[in-house]
Design a protein around this motif. Structure first.
Motif, PDB file in Angstrom:
ATOM      1  N   HIS A  50      -3.213   0.355  -5.588  1.00 28.36           N
ATOM      2  CA  HIS A  50      -3.874   1.562  -6.080  1.00 28.36           C
ATOM      3  C   HIS A  50      -3.149   2.161  -7.277  1.00 28.36           C
ATOM      4  O   HIS A  50      -3.444   3.274  -7.713  1.00 28.36           O
ATOM      5  CB  HIS A  50      -3.985   2.598  -4.960  1.00 28.36           C
ATOM      6  CG  HIS A  50      -2.693   2.891  -4.267  1.00 28.36           C
ATOM      7  ND1 HIS A  50      -1.683   3.642  -4.842  1.00 28.36           N
ATOM      8  CD2 HIS A  50      -2.231   2.500  -3.057  1.00 28.36           C
ATOM      9  CE1 HIS A  50      -0.656   3.722  -4.005  1.00 28.36           C
ATOM     10  NE2 HIS A  50      -0.955   3.036  -2.910  1.00 28.36           N
ATOM     11  N   GLY A  51      -2.150   1.436  -7.834  1.00 30.74           N
ATOM     12  CA  GLY A  51      -1.427   1.905  -9.007  1.00 30.74           C
ATOM     13  C   GLY A  51      -0.079   2.487  -8.660  1.00 30.74           C
ATOM     14  O   GLY A  51       0.176   2.887  -7.524  1.00 30.74           O
ATOM     15  N   GLY A  52       0.804   2.562  -9.641  1.00 28.65           N
ATOM     16  CA  GLY A  52       2.138   3.104  -9.442  1.00 28.65           C
ATOM     17  C   GLY A  52       3.116   2.041  -8.985  1.00 28.65           C
ATOM     18  O   GLY A  52       2.721   1.041  -8.380  1.00 28.65           O
ATOM     19  N   PRO A  53       4.412   2.229  -9.291  1.00 30.62           N
ATOM     20  CA  PRO A  53       5.412   1.223  -8.915  1.00 30.62           C
ATOM     21  C   PRO A  53       5.564   1.089  -7.407  1.00 30.62           C
ATOM     22  O   PRO A  53       5.428   2.057  -6.659  1.00 30.62           O
ATOM     23  CB  PRO A  53       6.696   1.743  -9.569  1.00 30.62           C
ATOM     24  CG  PRO A  53       6.470   3.208  -9.769  1.00 30.62           C
ATOM     25  CD  PRO A  53       5.006   3.374 -10.001  1.00 30.62           C
ATOM     26  N   LEU A  54       5.834  -0.125  -6.973  1.00 31.12           N
ATOM     27  CA  LEU A  54       5.929  -0.453  -5.560  1.00 31.12           C
ATOM     28  C   LEU A  54       7.394  -0.424  -5.130  1.00 31.12           C
ATOM     29  O   LEU A  54       8.227  -1.128  -5.690  1.00 31.12           O
ATOM     30  CB  LEU A  54       5.346  -1.839  -5.319  1.00 31.12           C
ATOM     31  CG  LEU A  54       5.353  -2.387  -3.894  1.00 31.12           C
ATOM     32  CD1 LEU A  54       4.403  -1.572  -3.027  1.00 31.12           C
ATOM     33  CD2 LEU A  54       4.933  -3.846  -3.889  1.00 31.12           C
TER      34      LEU A  54
END
Length: 440
Positions: free
Chosen positions: A246-250
């Motif tokens: 869904h986006g953003g760093p993991l």
């Protein structure tokens, strides 16, 4: 218990008294051993331990058995059933064994090969499987690991240039046959900012030249698939980090008192940066690379290339190998074990060792001699076939609990021997033991 969703039955057998089952862990730190059939297997004691030490996409329960790449059952009647991924090195096939009375059902989430051979224990059959798998993959003979000294277990992350120089001088005066002097965590400013020096290491290149002037090779530690939240890498290049669907760093874990992210080496910018890091260090004369926590390169997430985790991981290792050249020695640590085959020279086959025997939290993936011995014994069949087994460092100073038995374990493994004591602090027994194990 039933098999998990996504696992198909691939083999069934009947077990009798004395049966045992072998679980292989995903990465270096994941417990690997054989259990009497019906015994409860080791499982992570905390979510942090699971994230850092197990396959992040796997959630094995306490009931039944769960293995990565290869599972074996000695049926108690003179046969060993080895169920392994059809391609154990470039895929990430998982296996389960469900037990009900004398019935054992093995399931897998990908293609497997099954072999049944004579034997009374799983360890009697696994060397043959390893040799066959190596031959099928066309692997060259495993190269022996050079002897080494590592700064970690004496100085931890507070190592200074002066500490390395003191031990370098001690190697000469004590006449110790150390091939490689390896600087561990502490030389860089942050996790990910490998070419930015810490306050203790204003001139890493100069120290490498000092090591080489003594006729020894220089080595360095990196965690190349990690970027710490405090790093310039994470702040300036968030697009280089593995992303949530869904986006953003993991998040890839938490250590060094900060969140950690996985670097997406399939991103052209990240790949060029990693190539620059390793080629720069190699250009300084470093030819031994301890790459740690590299399971972070194989966690699920959105990658620039769209590659699956195991493929992306192997492509990242291949990039590192290409950057340092074929003659450099690469030691994989915290590494997905089977997916690393053919891309590293030696590999940590266990949890970290420790100054004490038992793990503080009782978890058999946590630093301790007990956890280290467990999995190194379980993976002994790989030594000299897939790579040189690294049982972790030889630490035999007076402050080390059970140092005699730990030294005996390192010697028994017969793979990498890496001293990690302050050499001038060794007593007579510690010095003679270190000299003997380093001498080949």
């Amino acid at each position: 218990m039933p098999l998990s969703p996504g696992f198909d039955v691939v083999h069934e057998l009947t077990a009798s008294a004395g049966a045992e089952v072998f679980e292989h862990g995903w990465q270096s730190f994941s417990p690997t051993t054989a259990y009497a059939l019906g015994a409860r297997p080791h499982r992570p004691r905390s979510e942090r331990n699971r994230m850092l030490n197990y396959r992040q996409s796997s959630h094995p329960g306490a009931d039944g058995y769960f293995s990565e790449g290869v599972l074996a059952v000695a049926d108690g009647s003179g046969s060993v059933h080895v169920v392994a991924a059809a391609d154990p090195f470039t895929t990430g096939v998982r296996l389960q064994a469900s037990v009900s009375g004398s019935s054992v059902v093995v399931g897998a989430d990908g293609p497997v090969r099954v072999s049944v051979v004579e034997g009374s224990s799983v360890q009697s059959a696994l060397p043959g499987w390893a040799s066959d798998a190596a031959a099928a993959a066309g692997l060259p003979a495993a190269r022996p690991a050079p002897t080494a000294w590592c700064s970690w277990y004496e100085y931890w992350g507070d190592v200074r240039r002066e500490d390395v120089v003191e031990n370098l001088e001690a190697m000469r005066t004590l006449d110790l046959p150390v091939d490689v002097v390896q600087i561990d965590d502490g030389y860089s400013a942050e996790i990910g900012d490998w070419l930015t020096p810490s306050d203790h290491f204003s001139d890493l290149r100069g120290l490498v030249e000092t090591i080489r002037s003594e006729g020894r090779r220089a080595g360095v530690w990196l965690a190349p698939f990690f970027a710490g939240a405090r790093s310039r890498l994470a702040a300036e290049h968030p697009d280089w980090l593995l992303r949530h669907p869904h986006g953003g760093p993991l998040h890839a874990g938490h250590n060094w008192n900060q969140d950690l992210y996985s670097v997406d080496m399939s991103h052209p910018g990240a790949a060029e940066w990693i190539r620059t890091v390793f080629s720069t260090l190699a250009g300084w004369g470093i030819d031994y690379f301890k790459i740690d926590f590299i399971a972070a390169g194989a966690i699920p997430g959105l990658r620039h290339s769209g590659a699956d985790p195991v493929t992306a991981y192997r492509e990242g290792l291949a990039l590192i190998r290409d950057s340092v050249g074929p003659s450099a020695h690469i030691l994989g640590c915290g590494a997905p074990v089977l997916p690393s085959v053919g891309l590293v020279d030696s590999i940590r086959v266990s949890a970290d060792t420790g100054h004490t025997f038992a793990p503080e939290d009782g978890d058999m993936c946590s630093p301790s001699q007990e956890a280290a011995i467990l999995s190194a014994d379980g993976r002994q069949f790989m030594n000299g076939v897939f790579f040189a087994n690294d049982p972790d460092c030889l630490i035999v100073g007076p402050k080390i609990e059970n140092r005699e038995s730990w030294a005996a374990h390192v010697e028994k493994v017969g793979g990498a021997v890496v001293s990690s004591d302050r050499l001038v602090g060794l007593d007579e027994w510690g010095l003679e033991t270190t000299r003997r194990l380093l001498t080949r």
